[in-house]
Scaffold this motif. Structure first.
Motif, mmCIF file in Angstrom:
data_model
loop_
_atom_site.group_PDB
_atom_site.id
_atom_site.type_symbol
_atom_site.label_atom_id
_atom_site.label_comp_id
_atom_site.label_asym_id
_atom_site.label_seq_id
_atom_site.Cartn_x
_atom_site.Cartn_y
_atom_site.Cartn_z
ATOM 1 N N ASP A 15 -0.137 -3.817 1.168
ATOM 2 C CA ASP A 15 1.158 -4.084 2.096
ATOM 3 C C ASP A 15 2.263 -4.240 1.383
ATOM 4 N N LEU A 18 3.922 -0.958 0.633
ATOM 5 C CA LEU A 18 4.327 -0.217 2.051
ATOM 6 C C LEU A 18 5.991 -0.831 2.106
ATOM 7 N N SER A 22 9.164 1.073 2.400
ATOM 8 C CA SER A 22 9.863 1.203 3.542
ATOM 9 C C SER A 22 11.235 0.609 3.407
ATOM 10 N N THR A 312 11.293 3.504 12.076
ATOM 11 C CA THR A 312 10.177 4.195 12.370
ATOM 12 C C THR A 312 9.862 5.347 11.098
ATOM 13 N N VAL A 315 8.828 3.416 7.865
ATOM 14 C CA VAL A 315 7.469 2.997 7.900
ATOM 15 C C VAL A 315 6.431 4.230 7.978
ATOM 16 N N ALA A 316 6.554 5.023 8.735
ATOM 17 C CA ALA A 316 5.549 6.193 9.107
ATOM 18 C C ALA A 316 5.468 7.031 7.907
ATOM 19 N N LEU A 319 3.608 5.105 5.177
ATOM 20 C CA LEU A 319 2.055 4.947 6.053
ATOM 21 C C LEU A 319 1.213 6.517 5.626
ATOM 22 N N ASP A 338 -3.916 0.794 9.478
ATOM 23 C CA ASP A 338 -2.421 1.236 9.267
ATOM 24 C C ASP A 338 -2.022 1.663 10.438
ATOM 25 N N GLY A 342 1.439 -0.117 11.748
ATOM 26 C CA GLY A 342 2.575 0.633 12.102
ATOM 27 C C GLY A 342 3.056 0.612 13.388
ATOM 28 N N TYR A 345 4.802 -2.841 13.900
ATOM 29 C CA TYR A 345 6.185 -2.840 13.226
ATOM 30 C C TYR A 345 7.252 -2.158 13.818
ATOM 31 N N VAL A 346 6.895 -1.144 14.423
ATOM 32 C CA VAL A 346 7.760 -0.006 15.085
ATOM 33 C C VAL A 346 8.227 -0.821 16.375
ATOM 34 N N VAL A 401 4.291 7.668 15.075
ATOM 35 C CA VAL A 401 3.249 6.936 14.073
ATOM 36 C C VAL A 401 1.913 7.627 14.553
#
Length: 559
Positions: A15, A18, A22, A312, A315-316, A319, A338, A342, A345-346, A401
């Protein structure tokens, strides 16, 4: 004997990895999107929102359309998982595979670019409707200047994917800043030379060259700034033409469904483009608003995706690499975790962003697009179009995502079929709205059709992915979204109250008053949302703040 191994960091794991990836990408994306926004403001000040603006918008959008239609979607959806797999499994860490991939795709891009430039008149007529011959002539000229961008879009995307597969995410996110700065200079120079109110009858050959070539030069430089970064990872391209047994056939089979997906979405855009250009021509012929065409649709859509691109995509992208590793290890539970992470978070970013766009869309349009060749009425209409796009922002980002999870499992068929469904819904709604709305209102209806179509897509993708993975933690996702909606509703209510109060106390009129409304109501809305979300224990909001502010603190969110 030379060693073909490529040194470089492993993709982020865990995490905290990530978050770091991100956060870095978010900063680069934020800077590129902010400069892209300045580019949009300067461009619309230079070309306005009438038919002349549509001639440039159609031409400058064609490189993206053709590139995505023929190769772009394939590169994005297929080759990252393949590069990650080769990086882990091949003795040379994917060097030979990457060389062959770049050789094949680069050659195809070159051929496609030449053919499309020659076919520019036919392609322009396909995407525009109800123009006179001078309008088509201007747009074809712009297209010939802009279509070589296809090759350099492809190079940029391929080189970006090579870097992403090696755990280097920052450079591809920062590179568009170079493109935007060149485009800002080009549009600014056009405005200084041509002035405001340019039409297809008044524009000169030199002015068209300045605008068109400036746009293409930015894309060229955007691609080539990645070359030294690739060298620093240890990767150096060497052409390879021995393709037998290279494994590219697997990528080709996966690409088939991606081509179907991109074709479906581009068919929807084709219909939208023809409806929007026809509406703008009709409105202008009736002496009404000139801000009713594809330029307004595209500008509002670009503004609409700003929060998506900043949060987004960052993050994606991180991910996707992580999910690709999990899928390769057949750890579907980790993929589902995941995806759930995602989506939460999004949602923590997109739900409040959508709420603020709905409330402040018209004011945002007036603040940024009522200068130069743009009028206040046209700018407010652009903002209204933004508000209608925003209805579908959470679904749009959620679909992004969810689709990446299928790509990580090397399944491009399912997202392609769902995209076809989305395109059918978009086309049906767009045609229906265009049939019943006045010409100057058609583009707003097209934006709403887009939002509703993506909502359908998000629901269907969620249902299918849950069945594939045996669960997505949807209870936690829905619980989080419910709390986020409550917090966003509180922010909307307070923002509307502040807007009403500003009107009563005599806020300045025009762009100055709109700026006051955006700053005051936007600030109040964000504060209210964060406070209510914290009260409701929505800890995902803290992650979004961390990504935007680059604070490398991570807490695993709980219900």
């Amino acid at each position: 004997m030379t060693d073909d191994r490529v040194a470089g960091p492993e993709p982020p794991t865990g995490d905290s990895g990530l978050l770091r990836a991100s956060a870095t990408m978010a900063v680069g994306t934020l800077l590129s999107r902010l400069t892209g926004f300045v580019r949009l403001v300067v461009l619309l000040a230079a070309i306005g929102q009438g038919v002349f603006a549509d001639t440039f918008t159609v031409a400058n959008t064609l490189p993206n359309i053709v590139y995505l239609l023929l190769l772009g979607g394939t590169i994005n959806a297929v080759f990252v998982p393949q590069l990650v797999k080769r990086l882990r499994s091949d003795a040379d860490r994917g060097q030979a595979y990457t060389d062959r991939l770049l050789t094949v795709v680069g050659g195809a891009l070159l051929v496609i670019t030449v053919v499309v430039v020659l076919a520019a008149p036919l392609i322009v007529r396909l995407y525009a409707s109800d123009w006179d011959e001078r309008d088509y002539e201007v747009s074809v000229t712009f297209a010939r200047y802009c279509l070589p961008q296809i090759l350099f879009y492809g190079l940029f995307t391929m080189w970006s994917q090579v870097l992403n597969a090696r755990g280097r995410f920052a450079a591809p996110m920062f590179a568009p800043v170079v493109n935007n700065l060149v485009a800002i200079a080009s549009a600014g120079a056009f405005l200084a030379i041509a002035g405001t109110g340019t039409t297809t009858d008044s524009v000169t050959d030199g002015e068209m060259a300045l605008l068109g070539l400036g746009s293409t030069l930015g894309i060229v430089l955007q691609a080539f700034v990645l070359v030294p970064v690739m060298k620093r990872t240890g990767y150096r391209y060497r052409p390879r033409f021995n393709l037998r047994g290279s494994g590219l056939g697997t990528a080709g089979r996966l690409a088939t469904w991606t081509i179907v997906s991109v074709t479906a979405s581009q068919l929807a855009y084709l219909v939208v483009s023809r409806l929007a250009t026809a509406a703008n021509s009709a409105a202008q012929a009736e002496g009404g608003s000139h801000g009713a065409g594809i330029t307004v649709y595209s500008a509002a859509n670009l503004f609409f995706v700003l929060p998506h691109a900043i949060i987004t995509v960052s993050v994606a992208t991180a991910l996707l690499t992580r999910m690709s590793h999990s899928a390769h290890a057949r750890d579907l539970a980790a993929v589902g975790d995941d995806v759930s992470l995602g989506l939460r978070y999004v949602g923590a970013a997109m739900i409040p962003a959508a709420a603020l766009f709905v409330v402040l869309g018209p004011s945002i349009g007036e603040v940024f697009f009522s200068f130069g060749s743009g009028s206040v009425d046209d700018a407010v209409y652009l903002g209204t179009t933004l508000s209608l796009f925003a209805v579908g922002l959470p679904a749009y980002s959620g679909s992004y995502v969810l689709t990446r999870a299928f790509f990580a499992m090397e399944d491009t068929r399912t997202p392609a079929l769902v995209t076809c469904l989305m395109a059918v819904v978009n086309i049906a709604l767009a045609v229906a709205f265009a049939a019943v709305l006045a010409p100057e209102r058609v583009v707003a209806g097209l934006a709403l059709a887009y939002a509703l179509a993506y909502t359908v897509m998000a629901v269907v993708l969620t249902w299918l992915l849950r069945a594939r993975l045996g669960g997505l933690g949807l209870t936690l996702v829905l619980r989080t979204y419910t709390r986020l909606v409550v917090a966003a509703a509180a922010a909307v209510a307070v923002s509307f109250g502040v807007l009403t109060l500003l009107d009563q106390v005599g806020s300045p009129s025009g762009p100055a008053g709109a700026l006051v409304a955006v700053v005051v109501c936007g600030t109040v809305g964000v504060v209210v949302f964060v406070l209510v979300a914290r009260f409701l224990h929505v800890t995902e909001v803290a992650y979004v703040v961390d990504v935007v502010t680059k604070r490398l603190r991570f807490r695993s969110p709980q219900a």
